[in-house]
Scaffold this active site. Structure first.
Site, PDB file in Angstrom:
ATOM      1  N   ASP A  32       0.696  -1.017  -0.237  1.00  0.00           N
ATOM      2  CA  ASP A  32       0.348  -0.379   0.035  1.00  0.00           C
ATOM      3  C   ASP A  32       1.325   1.176   0.204  1.00  0.00           C
ATOM      4  O   ASP A  32       0.763   2.343  -0.381  1.00  0.00           O
ATOM      5  CB  ASP A  32      -0.904  -0.360   1.186  1.00  0.00           C
ATOM      6  CG  ASP A  32      -1.543   1.066   1.566  1.00  0.00           C
ATOM      7  OD1 ASP A  32      -2.250   1.394   0.352  1.00  0.00           O
ATOM      8  OD2 ASP A  32      -1.522   1.795   2.512  1.00  0.00           O
ATOM      9  N   SER A  33       2.128   1.379   0.189  1.00  0.00           N
ATOM     10  CA  SER A  33       2.619   2.351   1.451  1.00  0.00           C
ATOM     11  C   SER A  33       3.839   2.367  -0.154  1.00  0.00           C
ATOM     12  O   SER A  33       3.310   3.359  -0.923  1.00  0.00           O
ATOM     13  CB  SER A  33       3.824   2.676   2.180  1.00  0.00           C
ATOM     14  OG  SER A  33       3.001   2.521   3.425  1.00  0.00           O
TER      15      SER A  33
END
Length: 137
Positions: A32-33
């Protein structure tokens, strides 16, 4: 790019890991990051704008429905290994679903993020970019 990654890892004493040893939700957590940073970099490269406008543009790529759509664009490019990692992430039970996301899109997005996380931890940065470039077109 590799110089940055090497410097980053050396400076923070981050050792290479075997991404196969991580749970799908941990892979999705880092994925996600990584995905968010890539999309934000793409959005700001389009020109300087007020932060709220940048946020709206970024949201169009990072929300669960957008990630699910992106996955459908790249699905045919995946190797068997990559597809299996996606499926592990998709099938993982996270316990929560964001209020603005459909459950199916959320699970597909989690699988997509797990795949990005796996590729990142496996130092396959070019592959991440190949997939994202195809997905955002």
């Amino acid at each position: 790019m590799q110089d940055f990654i090497d410097y980053f890892k050396d400076s923070l004493d981050i050792k290479d890991v075997n991404p196969k040893q991580y749970s799908p939700l941990v892979l999705a957590y880092i994925g996600d990051s990584v995905y968010d940073l890539i999309i934000k970099s793409k959005v700001i490269a389009e020109g300087n704008s007020p932060v709220n406008r940048l946020h709206k543009k970024t949201s169009n790529y990072v929300k669960a429905s957008a990630q699910a759509k992106m996955f459908r664009e790249i699905e045919d490019m995946l190797t068997d290994e990559e597809f299996n990692i996606y499926k592990r992430g998709r099938n993982a039970k996270s316990g929560t679903v964001p209020k603005n996301a459909d459950l199916i899109d959320y699970r597909v997005a989690t699988g997509f993020e797990a795949l990005i996380g796996f590729l990142y931890l496996d130092n396959r940065f070019k592959r991440i970019i190949e997939l994202i470039v195809r997905g955002v077109k």
